[in-house]
Design an enzyme around this catalytic site. Structure first.
Site: not given
Length: 387
Positions: A132, A234, A270
């Site tokens: 990720r 992120k 989310e």
């Protein structure tokens, strides 16, 4: 071991040599470093070789605790990261013109180390965090450590701080890998230098409610992410904009904020710090990770476990009306684990959901935690043993 007095003598001799042989500017730079070194030498150390760090493991929350070591390596643009080094935990030096400070060119990850009942030290799927980060780095125009280097760095950092890994069942060691543009850049562009760093802290439950069900507030004014943005990675830039709605929600007694899509304001996306699932009958659904939603490692793991346990799992758009009609709602994330949702408040209406023993979220939580902590046999290759 060299005594502090000997260190002081050696340092004074170096200063004399620097003063006699260097330019004034070089001397001042050396003197500044020397002053910092002296402060470390003569200040009482916060580190100890004692295996017991003196932590009250029974009352561990989710907050920063100074530990022993951190890992760091650097790389210049277009090159690979150097072999990293462990050093004592402490501040790092950044230029005021660093890319991460001026343009937000940074990413972070989160993973955990656990102590099993028989004393083994375990990591949970760290390669997924590495993958990720690589995806995020590509989006943010940054180099990234290789998957092997990332995982090895996580292992090194966890082992170096192993006395801070809580006893079995008392919490975990949270590892925070950071990737940031550290080089100077004035005009908008990619930084010329990058730092990859990992620090750690022992943690307990993320929410102050502990294992009590969460109470979420559906945010309609502010957006978390939009199509084409960075909601799916992120990035450090994703989180500060959420502080205002989160602070407002907490001041009203809510645990966290649930965001809707930025275009239609009718599809759930989310929670500010975790992914969300709904259960209706035998069907578990979660919003599809389509670029505005972070594809969590815990989310991915829960989907696999749920399918193995016989549930039909769907990743798709979910309307707020579907959520209101759900039997159960729960959140997932590295920090939160699997957290049941007791209620969601939308347009002034509070909707309550089933929680407690014998719920699906409890079943999934028990299985996931059992694998993480070595209580359930890992048949998936998710666990990495480091000691």
């Amino acid at each position: 071991m060299i005594s502090r007095r000997a260190c002081f003598r050696n340092l004074l001799q170096s200063l004399r040599t620097s003063y006699s042989s260097s330019k004034i500017g070089d001397y001042h730079r050396f003197a500044s470093r020397a002053s910092s070194f002296l402060q470390q030498v003569f200040e009482p150390s916060t580190y100890s070789d004692d295996e017991n760090p003196g932590v009250d493991w029974d009352n561990l929350g989710f907050y920063m605790m100074r530990t022993d070591y951190m890992y760091m390596t650097k790389c210049t643009k277009g090159e690979c990261f150097e072999q990293g080094q462990l050093s004592r935990y402490g501040n790092i030096e950044l230029s005021p013109a660093a890319g991460v400070l001026n343009y937000g060119q940074g990413l972070f990850e989160g993973t955990k180390a656990y102590r099993s009942e028989d004393g083994r030290l375990l990591l949970f799927r760290p390669e997924q965090n590495a993958i990720r980060m690589k995806m995020g780095a590509e989006r943010m125009c940054m180099p990234s450590p290789s998957i092997d280097q990332f995982v090895d760095a996580v292992k090194q950092t966890a082992i170096a701080n192993k006395r801070w890994i809580p006893p079995a069942g008392k919490g975990s060691l949270y590892l925070r890998p950071l990737l940031m543009g550290s080089g100077q850049i004035l005009g908008l562009g990619a930084a010329p230098e990058y730092i990859f760093l990992i620090y750690v802290s022992p943690v307990g439950n993320y929410f102050k409610e502990g294992f009590a069900p969460l109470n979420l507030y559906v945010e309609e004014e502010f957006d978390r992410a939009s199509r084409g943005g960075t909601g799916g990675v992120k990035s450090v830039t994703n989180y500060a904009p959420g502080l205002k709605p989160l602070t407002r929600a907490k001041s009203r007694g809510f645990s966290d904020v649930l965001y809707l899509d930025s275009v239609n304001k009718k599809f759930i996306e989310e929670v500010s710090s975790c992914n969300i699932f709904i259960l209706k009958g035998n069907v578990i659904a979660s919003p599809a990770a389509n670029g505005t939603i972070l594809e969590g490692v815990t989310r991915k793991s829960i989907i696999d476990i749920a399918r193995e346990n016989g549930y039909q799992v769907e990743e798709r758009v979910i309307t707020i009306d579907e959520l209101i009609d759900a039997d159960e709602v729960f959140c997932t994330g590295t920090a939160v684990g699997v957290a049941p949702v007791g209620s969601v408040t939308y347009k002034g209406q509070r909707i309550e959901f089933k929680t407690g023993p014998h719920t699906v979220s409890q079943e999934l939580y028990t299985t996931l935690e059992g694998i993480k902590r070595g209580l359930i046999k890992d048949n998936k290759g998710w666990i990495v043993e480091i000691d």
